[in-house]
Write a protein that holds these residues in place. Structure first.
Motif, PDB file in Angstrom:
ATOM      1  N   ASP A 253     -25.551   1.237 -39.427  1.00 53.97           N
ATOM      2  CA  ASP A 253     -25.573   0.205 -39.932  1.00 53.97           C
ATOM      3  C   ASP A 253     -26.528  -0.737 -39.510  1.00 53.97           C
ATOM      4  O   ASP A 253     -26.557  -1.188 -38.216  1.00 53.97           O
ATOM      5  CB  ASP A 253     -23.934  -0.502 -40.107  1.00 53.97           C
ATOM      6  CG  ASP A 253     -23.456  -0.848 -38.609  1.00 53.97           C
ATOM      7  OD1 ASP A 253     -24.395  -0.508 -37.598  1.00 53.97           O
ATOM      8  OD2 ASP A 253     -22.582  -1.545 -38.318  1.00 53.97           O
TER       9      ASP A 253
ATOM     10  N   CYS B 219     -26.839  -3.884 -39.456  1.00 58.34           N
ATOM     11  CA  CYS B 219     -26.504  -5.244 -39.449  1.00 58.34           C
ATOM     12  C   CYS B 219     -26.963  -5.974 -38.188  1.00 58.34           C
ATOM     13  O   CYS B 219     -27.019  -7.310 -38.273  1.00 58.34           O
ATOM     14  CB  CYS B 219     -24.595  -5.509 -39.607  1.00 58.34           C
ATOM     15  SG  CYS B 219     -24.335  -4.848 -41.410  1.00 58.34           S
ATOM     16  N   TRP B 220     -26.713  -5.387 -37.156  1.00 53.19           N
ATOM     17  CA  TRP B 220     -26.978  -6.048 -35.825  1.00 53.19           C
ATOM     18  C   TRP B 220     -28.507  -6.278 -35.874  1.00 53.19           C
ATOM     19  O   TRP B 220     -28.696  -7.438 -35.062  1.00 53.19           O
ATOM     20  CB  TRP B 220     -26.623  -4.998 -34.692  1.00 53.19           C
ATOM     21  CG  TRP B 220     -27.209  -3.945 -34.385  1.00 53.19           C
ATOM     22  CD1 TRP B 220     -27.263  -2.780 -35.033  1.00 53.19           C
ATOM     23  CD2 TRP B 220     -28.492  -3.595 -33.768  1.00 53.19           C
ATOM     24  NE1 TRP B 220     -28.084  -1.804 -34.729  1.00 53.19           N
ATOM     25  CE2 TRP B 220     -28.912  -2.381 -34.017  1.00 53.19           C
ATOM     26  CE3 TRP B 220     -29.254  -4.530 -33.051  1.00 53.19           C
ATOM     27  CZ2 TRP B 220     -30.156  -1.909 -33.366  1.00 53.19           C
ATOM     28  CZ3 TRP B 220     -30.331  -4.033 -32.176  1.00 53.19           C
ATOM     29  CH2 TRP B 220     -30.793  -2.596 -32.407  1.00 53.19           C
TER      30      TRP B 220
ATOM     31  N   SER C 274     -30.537  -7.039 -38.837  1.00 55.79           N
ATOM     32  CA  SER C 274     -30.888  -8.250 -39.826  1.00 55.79           C
ATOM     33  C   SER C 274     -30.130  -9.259 -39.713  1.00 55.79           C
ATOM     34  O   SER C 274     -30.558 -10.460 -39.888  1.00 55.79           O
ATOM     35  CB  SER C 274     -30.629  -7.369 -41.478  1.00 55.79           C
ATOM     36  OG  SER C 274     -28.854  -7.193 -41.328  1.00 55.79           O
ATOM     37  N   ASP C 275     -28.881  -9.197 -38.694  1.00 54.83           N
ATOM     38  CA  ASP C 275     -28.263 -10.451 -38.626  1.00 54.83           C
ATOM     39  C   ASP C 275     -28.717 -11.154 -37.188  1.00 54.83           C
ATOM     40  O   ASP C 275     -28.027 -12.215 -36.832  1.00 54.83           O
ATOM     41  CB  ASP C 275     -26.676 -10.153 -38.465  1.00 54.83           C
ATOM     42  CG  ASP C 275     -26.021  -9.776 -39.869  1.00 54.83           C
ATOM     43  OD1 ASP C 275     -26.887 -10.130 -40.783  1.00 54.83           O
ATOM     44  OD2 ASP C 275     -24.902  -9.191 -39.958  1.00 54.83           O
TER      45      ASP C 275
ATOM     46  N   ARG D 295     -34.039 -13.741 -41.631  1.00 55.89           N
ATOM     47  CA  ARG D 295     -33.114 -12.605 -41.690  1.00 55.89           C
ATOM     48  C   ARG D 295     -33.603 -11.964 -42.969  1.00 55.89           C
ATOM     49  O   ARG D 295     -33.473 -10.421 -42.843  1.00 55.89           O
ATOM     50  CB  ARG D 295     -31.696 -13.117 -41.925  1.00 55.89           C
ATOM     51  CG  ARG D 295     -30.389 -12.164 -42.438  1.00 55.89           C
ATOM     52  CD  ARG D 295     -29.243 -12.772 -42.621  1.00 55.89           C
ATOM     53  NE  ARG D 295     -28.842 -13.469 -41.564  1.00 55.89           N
ATOM     54  CZ  ARG D 295     -27.647 -14.001 -41.340  1.00 55.89           C
ATOM     55  NH1 ARG D 295     -26.868 -14.253 -42.283  1.00 55.89           N
ATOM     56  NH2 ARG D 295     -27.365 -14.677 -40.260  1.00 55.89           N
ATOM     57  N   THR D 296     -33.985 -12.402 -43.984  1.00 49.36           N
ATOM     58  CA  THR D 296     -34.622 -11.825 -45.240  1.00 49.36           C
ATOM     59  C   THR D 296     -35.698 -11.033 -44.852  1.00 49.36           C
ATOM     60  O   THR D 296     -36.026  -9.935 -45.103  1.00 49.36           O
ATOM     61  CB  THR D 296     -34.866 -12.882 -46.383  1.00 49.36           C
ATOM     62  OG1 THR D 296     -33.796 -13.424 -46.808  1.00 49.36           O
ATOM     63  CG2 THR D 296     -35.596 -12.181 -47.483  1.00 49.36           C
TER      64      THR D 296
ATOM     65  N   THR E 154     -34.557  -7.883 -43.051  1.00 45.94           N
ATOM     66  CA  THR E 154     -34.053  -6.878 -44.000  1.00 45.94           C
ATOM     67  C   THR E 154     -35.003  -6.152 -44.821  1.00 45.94           C
ATOM     68  O   THR E 154     -34.971  -4.881 -44.945  1.00 45.94           O
ATOM     69  CB  THR E 154     -33.064  -7.643 -45.046  1.00 45.94           C
ATOM     70  OG1 THR E 154     -31.996  -8.326 -44.235  1.00 45.94           O
ATOM     71  CG2 THR E 154     -32.525  -6.813 -46.037  1.00 45.94           C
TER      72      THR E 154
END
Length: 408
Positions: free
Chosen positions: A376, A378-379, A381-382, A389-390, A393
Motif C-alpha cells: 500500500d 499510502c505512506w 502519497s499521504d 499529494r496528487t 500519486t
C-alpha cells in the motif's frame, strides 16, 4: 374615589421605582469588581488555553494570575515557533565551514559529501544552537533575509531553546516546533519537500523535488496531439511512462537529485538527534512534529516512535550532531514534465521513497505482498498536502527505479 385610587396607584409605582434604582446601582458597582474568568471552571479555561497553543502567548497568560499560571502549563497542545536563529560565532565562519569538510578526498562520495556538507554546515550549526539544551544569552542574532548580523547584549535579548521553554509544561501530548526556515538552501524556482518518520532511527522518508514549478498558463501551447488515445498520453506524461532520458545522466540532473536526497536525509537526522532531550523530558508526548516556516521539511514522530526513542539509545554519526542513518533502500519515480490538475507544472519531477534496507529484508522473509512496503503506497502519497499529494500519486504510477545507499 376613582381619582384618588388612580393617584394611589401612581404613587405606589413611583415609590417602587425609587426603591429599585439604588439596588441597581449597587449591583452594577458589584459587577465592576468581579472577574468573570473566576466564574469559569478550570476545564473550560484549559480548553481555551489549548486552542491558543502558542507557547509565547501561554507564557504571557502565566503572568496574569496565579490561577492562569497553574493552568496554562497543563495544556495538551503546544506550538513553539522559533523566530530567531543564533549564530555559533567564530565556528560558523566560512573558514570553519571549509575546515569541517576539508578531509583528504576519498573518492566520488567524498567529493559529493563536500559538495553537500559545504552548504549544510552553517544551517545545521544554527539548528543545533536553536535546539541546544542551554539557554543562549549574549549571542548574535542572524538575519536570514539581509545576511547581516547584529550583536545583542544580555539586557537587549535573551534567547532560549525549546527545551528550556518547555521545561515547565509537564502535560504536553501534542507538540509542534516550527523553525524560521528550512536548512537547505535551494536555487530560486527549485521545489524541494521532504517528510521523515523517526523512532530511535529513521523509519521512512519521502522526498519530492522538481527543477522548477510553474503555472501551465506560462507554458507555450502544446502542438496538436495526433494520438487518438490521449488518456494513455496523460497517464504517462508523454515520456514513455517515466523512462529516464540519457541526458539525465550527463547534464547534471542525476547529481542534483543525489544532492537533494543526501541533504534532506542529513537535515532530517540532525533534527532527530537534537529532539532527544525534549522527548526524554516529556513522557506524556503522543505526537511531535518539527517543521519549518518555509514548508520545506517535516520530521514526525507518533506515540510508538516516541517510546522507542526513549527506550533505545540514539547512535550518533561519528562526531557530528545527527543520528546515524542505516543502510537504505529507495524507490525513485521520474517525470520530465508533470502537469497537475490545478494548473501547476513540475519540470523534472522526482519522487523518492526511502526505508531501511533491513525492513525490506524482513518483508521478503515474511512473504509480505509487495517488497519494500509498497503493498500500500499510502505512506508515500499521504506524505504531502495538496497539490503535492496528487503529484506523488501520479508519479507512483510511472516506472519505478530501485537504489541502495550505505549507512552514513
Amino acid at each position: 374615589m376613582s381619582s384618588s385610587g388612580a393617584l394611589g396607584e401612581v404613587d405606589f409605582e413611583g415609590f417602587r421605582t425609587l426603591c429599585r434604582a439604588p439596588a441597581v446601582e449597587v449591583a452594577a458597582k458589584e459587577e465592576e469588581g468581579i472577574d468573570h474568568f473566576d466564574r469559569l471552571p478550570d476545564s473550560v479555561l484549559l480548553v481555551i488555553f489549548n486552542r491558543i497553543g502558542d507557547v509565547k502567548v501561554l507564557g504571557r497568560c502565566c503572568v496574569v494570575s496565579r490561577r492562569f499560571h497553574a493552568l496554562a502549563v497543563l495544556v495538551d497542545d503546544v506550538v513553539v515557533r522559533v523566530d530567531c536563529v543564533i549564530s555559533d560565532g567564530p565556528s560558523s565562519s566560512p573558514g570553519a565551514a571549509g575546515g569541517a569538510v576539508s578531509d583528504k578526498p576519498r573518492g566520488v562520495f567524498s567529493h559529493l559529501a563536500r559538495l553537500v556538507l559545504g552548504g549544510l554546515v552553517k544551517p545545521l550549526q544554527a539548528l543545533s544552537q536553536i535546539l541546544s539544551a542551554s539557554s543562549c544569552t549574549d549571542a548574535t542574532a542572524v538575519s536570514a533575509a539581509a545576511g547581516k548580523s547584529a550583536s545583542a547584549s544580555p539586557s537587549e535579548a535573551s534567547h532560549h531553546s525549546p527545551t528550556e521553554v518547555l521545561k515547565n509544561f509537564k502535560e504536553v501530548r501534542r507538540l509542534r516546533i516550527e523553525l524560521p526556515d528550512g536548512e537547505l538552501g535551494v536555487d530560486g524556482g527549485v521545489l524541494l519537500k521532504w517528510r521523515a518518520d523517526f523512532g530511535s532511527s529513521i523509519d521512512s522518508c519521502v522526498i519530492l523535488g522538481a527543477s522548477s514549478a510553474v503555472s501551465s498558463s506560462s507554458m507555450p501551447p502544446r502542438s496538436p496531439d495526433p494520438d487518438p488515445n490521449p488518456g494513455f498520453q496523460d497517464a504517462c506524461g508523454g515520456d514513455d511512462c517515466g523512462s529516464i532520458p540519457d541526458s539525465f545522466y550527463t547534464d547534471g540532473s542525476l547529481k542534483r537529485r543525489v544532492v537533494w536526497t543526501i541533504s534532506s536525509l542529513i537535515a532530517a537526522s540532525a533534527r532527530h538527534y537534537l529532539l532527544h532531550p525534549i522527548v526524554a523530558n516529556h513522557e506524556t508526548l503522543e505526537s511531535l512534529d518539527l517543521t519549518d516556516a518555509d514548508g520545506q521539511g517535516v520530521l514526525t514522530m507518533d506515540r510508538r516512535q516516541l517510546q522507542e526513542l526513549r527506550t533505545k539509545p540514539v547512535t550518533a554519526s561519528g562526531s557530528s550532531q545527527r543520528t546515524l542513518l542505516p543502510a537504505l533502500s529507495m524507490r525513485l519515480w521520474y517525470a520530465h514534465q508533470l502537469e497537475l490538475p490545478g494548473g501547476m507544472v513540475l519540470k523534472g519531477a522526482t519522487l523518492l521513497a526511502i526505508r531501511p534496507s533491513e525492513e525490506r529484508t524482513r518483508e521478503a522473509v515474511g512473504g509480505a505482498g509487495g517488497s519494500f512496503g509498497f503493498s500500500d503506497g499510502c505512506w508515500v502519497s499521504d506524505a504531502f498536502e495538496e497539490p503535492y499529494r496528487t503529484a506523488a500519486t501520479m508519479l507512483m504510477k510511472r516506472r519505478t527505479y530501485s537504489l541502495e545507499m550505505n549507512s552514513f
